[in-house]
Design a protein around this motif. Structure first.
Motif, PDB file in Angstrom:
ATOM      1  N   MET A   1      69.685  49.272  30.939  1.00 18.15           N
ATOM      2  CA  MET A   1      70.522  50.402  31.043  1.00 18.15           C
ATOM      3  C   MET A   1      69.791  51.694  30.335  1.00 18.15           C
ATOM      4  N   PHE A   2      69.167  51.129  28.705  1.00 14.37           N
ATOM      5  CA  PHE A   2      68.634  52.096  28.472  1.00 14.37           C
ATOM      6  C   PHE A   2      67.444  52.703  28.807  1.00 14.37           C
ATOM      7  N   LEU A   3      66.567  51.859  29.520  1.00 16.63           N
ATOM      8  CA  LEU A   3      65.472  52.471  30.183  1.00 16.63           C
ATOM      9  C   LEU A   3      65.966  53.273  31.437  1.00 16.63           C
ATOM     10  N   GLY A   4      67.173  52.933  32.010  1.00 15.05           N
ATOM     11  CA  GLY A   4      67.325  53.614  33.317  1.00 15.05           C
ATOM     12  C   GLY A   4      67.829  55.077  32.817  1.00 15.05           C
ATOM     13  N   PHE A   5      68.686  55.205  31.498  1.00 17.20           N
ATOM     14  CA  PHE A   5      69.052  56.505  31.204  1.00 17.20           C
ATOM     15  C   PHE A   5      67.852  57.443  30.618  1.00 17.20           C
ATOM     16  N   SER A   6      66.997  56.380  30.201  1.00 16.15           N
ATOM     17  CA  SER A   6      65.698  57.232  29.682  1.00 16.15           C
ATOM     18  C   SER A   6      65.108  57.993  30.689  1.00 16.15           C
ATOM     19  N   VAL A   7      64.994  57.175  32.034  1.00 14.10           N
ATOM     20  CA  VAL A   7      64.608  57.965  33.084  1.00 14.10           C
ATOM     21  C   VAL A   7      65.285  58.883  33.601  1.00 14.10           C
ATOM     22  N   VAL A   8      66.729  58.806  33.576  1.00 11.07           N
ATOM     23  CA  VAL A   8      67.581  59.871  34.046  1.00 11.07           C
ATOM     24  C   VAL A   8      67.451  61.054  33.291  1.00 11.07           C
ATOM     25  N   TYR A   9      67.311  61.000  32.177  1.00  6.45           N
ATOM     26  CA  TYR A   9      67.380  62.284  31.250  1.00  6.45           C
ATOM     27  C   TYR A   9      65.737  62.907  31.388  1.00  6.45           C
ATOM     28  N   GLY A  10      65.024  61.953  31.528  1.00  8.68           N
ATOM     29  CA  GLY A  10      63.732  62.593  31.970  1.00  8.68           C
ATOM     30  C   GLY A  10      63.496  63.376  33.001  1.00  8.68           C
ATOM     31  N   LEU A  11      64.103  63.119  34.335  1.00 12.86           N
ATOM     32  CA  LEU A  11      64.708  63.873  35.378  1.00 12.86           C
ATOM     33  C   LEU A  11      65.326  64.977  35.076  1.00 12.86           C
ATOM     34  N   ARG A  12      66.480  64.829  34.136  1.00 15.55           N
ATOM     35  CA  ARG A  12      67.206  65.978  33.866  1.00 15.55           C
ATOM     36  C   ARG A  12      66.483  67.021  33.111  1.00 15.55           C
ATOM     37  N   VAL A  13      65.557  66.689  32.210  1.00 16.16           N
ATOM     38  CA  VAL A  13      65.360  67.987  31.202  1.00 16.16           C
ATOM     39  C   VAL A  13      63.641  68.505  31.643  1.00 16.16           C
ATOM     40  N   ASN A  14      63.024  67.589  32.434  1.00 15.22           N
ATOM     41  CA  ASN A  14      61.708  67.972  32.762  1.00 15.22           C
ATOM     42  C   ASN A  14      61.707  69.567  33.139  1.00 15.22           C
ATOM     43  N   LEU A  15      62.673  69.936  33.892  1.00 17.24           N
ATOM     44  CA  LEU A  15      62.662  71.282  34.366  1.00 17.24           C
ATOM     45  C   LEU A  15      62.648  72.267  33.077  1.00 17.24           C
ATOM     46  N   SER A  16      63.365  71.854  32.051  1.00 15.42           N
ATOM     47  CA  SER A  16      63.488  72.846  30.752  1.00 15.42           C
ATOM     48  C   SER A  16      62.453  73.342  30.149  1.00 15.42           C
ATOM     49  N   VAL A  17      61.298  72.331  29.924  1.00 17.63           N
ATOM     50  CA  VAL A  17      59.747  72.535  29.577  1.00 17.63           C
ATOM     51  C   VAL A  17      59.141  73.188  30.788  1.00 17.63           C
ATOM     52  N   ALA A  18      59.212  72.625  31.876  1.00 15.86           N
ATOM     53  CA  ALA A  18      58.298  72.910  32.886  1.00 15.86           C
ATOM     54  C   ALA A  18      58.370  74.552  33.411  1.00 15.86           C
ATOM     55  N   MET A  19      59.685  74.904  33.061  1.00 20.08           N
ATOM     56  CA  MET A  19      60.132  76.237  33.295  1.00 20.08           C
ATOM     57  C   MET A  19      59.364  77.275  32.700  1.00 20.08           C
ATOM     58  N   VAL A  20      58.921  76.931  31.513  1.00 18.44           N
ATOM     59  CA  VAL A  20      58.053  77.952  30.577  1.00 18.44           C
ATOM     60  C   VAL A  20      56.774  77.986  31.471  1.00 18.44           C
ATOM     61  N   ALA A  21      56.080  76.835  32.062  1.00 18.22           N
ATOM     62  CA  ALA A  21      54.872  77.025  32.607  1.00 18.22           C
ATOM     63  C   ALA A  21      54.958  77.483  34.141  1.00 18.22           C
ATOM     64  N   MET A  22      56.175  77.363  34.671  1.00 14.26           N
ATOM     65  CA  MET A  22      56.603  77.940  36.192  1.00 14.26           C
ATOM     66  C   MET A  22      56.539  79.389  36.186  1.00 14.26           C
ATOM     67  N   VAL A  23      57.240  79.936  35.101  1.00 17.38           N
ATOM     68  CA  VAL A  23      57.348  81.509  35.243  1.00 17.38           C
ATOM     69  C   VAL A  23      56.039  82.342  34.858  1.00 17.38           C
ATOM     70  N   ASN A  24      55.797  83.280  35.640  1.00 16.42           N
ATOM     71  CA  ASN A  24      54.746  84.159  35.468  1.00 16.42           C
ATOM     72  C   ASN A  24      55.243  85.205  34.467  1.00 16.42           C
ATOM     73  N   ALA A  25      55.023  84.950  33.060  1.00 21.17           N
ATOM     74  CA  ALA A  25      55.436  85.967  32.258  1.00 21.17           C
ATOM     75  C   ALA A  25      54.758  87.333  32.222  1.00 21.17           C
ATOM     76  N   THR A  26      53.702  87.581  32.897  1.00 26.06           N
ATOM     77  CA  THR A  26      52.740  88.738  33.032  1.00 26.06           C
ATOM     78  C   THR A  26      53.484  89.688  33.934  1.00 26.06           C
ATOM     79  N   ASP A  27      54.150  89.005  34.836  1.00 25.74           N
ATOM     80  CA  ASP A  27      54.721  89.889  36.121  1.00 25.74           C
ATOM     81  C   ASP A  27      55.811  90.749  35.648  1.00 25.74           C
TER      82      ASP A  27
END
Length: 511
Positions: A45-71
């Motif tokens: 379960m520990f490993l499963g919820f590790s994966v679950v939260y990885g799937l949940r929070v990856n967008l929080s950091v990736a958002m910084v890279a996904m957004v074109n700040a110079t637009d």
């Protein structure tokens, strides 16, 4: 006391604790946890919820890279207060994160980003209660496994959906939340059948703390992957990890000790005996009116909403704060955003062990333990958030106080967050579905409110965000201290347990 059929009931007496479990401990008949089936379940379960939260929070950091700040269409508002200066050191920059050539970026403003970060929770709301109900009736293993597998498979489609537009990405994230919504209620339903009463705190905090570990690993790893491979690789790797985990889950996990193929007879008898009649699944009918009128249940609901507001505010928005205000580069951003969750993990594990120790040694009742850990685990994070608001641009102090805030929040994991199994073990999965449904509302609202307050990227806006979160936390701590309970509620007793006092009085009268 022993039941007529030779089994034991954890409801045989009014106090919070189970006398039968204590008797087992005193007789030395408790199988060790090391290498046990129940500990292996907690680790999976520990490993499963590790994966679950990885799937949940990856967008929080990736958002910084996904957004074109110079637009020029992104965040046209100017700051109402001076931004913090760049931190000392060559590894920091206020510019846009560097990524491999050809990596797509999008012109999403703060409001759009807030909606995308909150989209997951719109779907997450929908399956909490149905998932808890079905897991409580049929058993939770298949629902937890399918929930993680489905979310992981959908995560693989994130780059495609982002390319189609923000609305498609919003819909995909909502679907991911829909799939993941069954996971925590399923976990609670499984522990109803697997966790001996005096081991609940440490087993459940171990399995649940996988979320903190997942955030700790995923946040810095996401930043590293974004810079080295591009943000799309984040979602391919996270989704693949979830699919791989599901193979082990379906191969090694059973709904209850009776059906487990590798459990020892000694451990199976210990678990079944110590849990008693509450370890069986509930029927199709539920005492809904009694649940609605239950003050201890409403104490859990309100307090989890308050605690989750702070948790989700930092979970979804901390990388943005690190980027917009503190100007850390993407890799530093990911590591510093993850650091609080390492502290939360360690504090959760310590809290679980300490809570069980206090109850095993009869130092405090279950009610007192749950209230003490909840009050401390909500008040300390609020205090540290207020301190963040008044240290200006001191990067070291900000990181320290944010780390202490999230870390100390782990104390409440041995309090209100496992309280459902105290007040109604048989219905714990369904109750967690209810409490998590209400507790997910902050996951929707907090990113949106944060985006509203921080449109100008100012220190004043973020100060408001932290003060609001701190005030809500304090309100939850006070409410639970007044109205919370660790006693099994009358409406949660099984028919067998309700009938026992009558049988005892009849036997006494006959004598």
């Amino acid at each position: 006391m022993p039941q007529p059929n030779g089994s034991f009931s954890i409801n045989a007496e009014a106090p919070d604790e189970s006398a039968d479990s204590k008797a087992l401990l005193q007789d030395g008949r408790v199988p060790p946890q090391c290498c046990s089936a129940r500990l292996n379940l907690a680790l999976l379960m520990f490993l499963g919820f590790s994966v679950v939260y990885g799937l949940r929070v990856n967008l929080s950091v990736a958002m910084v890279a996904m957004v074109n700040a110079t637009d020029p269409s992104v965040d046209r508002n100017t700051s109402a207060a001076p931004a913090c200066p760049l931190p000392a050191g060559s590894g920091n920059s206020s510019g846009a994160p560097q990524q491999p050539d050809g990596t797509p970026q999008y012109p999403w403003d703060s409001e759009t980003q807030g909606w995308l970060l909150g989209a997951f929770f719109f779907g997450y709301l929908c399956t909490q209660i149905p998932g808890g109900y079905l897991a409580g009736h049929y058993g939770g293993s298949r629902f937890l496994g399918v929930g993680v597998l489905g979310t992981a498979a959908l995560t693989l489609l994130t780059p495609l959906a982002a390319g189609w537009g923000s609305r498609w990405l919003f819909a995909l994230r909502a679907l991911e939340g829909f799939g993941e919504g069954v996971t925590y209620p399923s976990m609670m339903a499984m522990w109803t059948r697997w966790a001996p009463p005096l081991e609940r705190s440490r087993l459940m905090t171990l399995s649940g703390s996988g979320g903190s570990f997942g955030a700790f690993v995923a946040l810095p790893l996401t930043g590293f992957i974004c810079e080295k491979l591009g943000w799309p690789a984040v979602f391919y790797l996270c989704g693949g990890a979830g699919c791989l985990w599901s193979i082990f889950w379906f191969a090694f996990v059973s709904d209850d000790p009776h059906t487990h193929r590798r459990i020892s007879e000694e451990e199976r008898d210990y678990i079944v005996t110590s849990i008693g009649a509450q370890g069986t699944g509930h029927g199709w009918s539920l005492p809904l009116l009694s649940m609605v009128l239950s003050v201890p249940l409403w104490a859990i609901i309100f307090t989890q909403m308050c605690s989750n507001w702070t948790f989700y505010t930092l979970l979804t928005s901390l990388p943005t704060y690190m980027n917009d205000v503190l100007h850390f580069d993407l890799q530093s951003n990911g590591f510093l955003s993850a650091l609080p969750y390492l502290g939360n993990l360690l504090m959760s594990l310590l809290a679980g062990v300490a809570a069980d120790f206090l109850m095993e040694r009869k130092v405090f009742s279950t009610t007192t333990v749950r209230k003490a850990f909840t009050f401390t685990g909500l008040l300390l994070p609020a205090l540290f958030l207020v301190l963040v608001s008044y240290v200006g641009c001191d990067h070291a102090l900000i990181v320290t106080f944010l780390t202490l805030s999230t870390s100390s929040g782990g104390i409440s994991s041995a309090g209100v967050f496992i309280n459902q199994i105290d007040i109604a073990p048989r219905y714990a999965g369904f109750l967690l579905g209810i409490t998590n449904t209400f507790g997910t509302i902050p996951g929707i609202m907090a990113p949106i409110v944060t985006g509203h307050f921080t449109e100008d990227r100012s220190l004043d806006g973020w100060r408001t965000v932290f003060w609001v979160a701190a005030g809500i936390n304090v309100g939850g701590a006070v409410f639970y201290t007044v109205f919370g309970s660790g006693r099994i509620q009358p409406w949660a007793n099984t028919e067998e347990n309700r009938a026992e006092p009558e049988r005892t009085r009849a036997r006494t009268a006959t004598r």
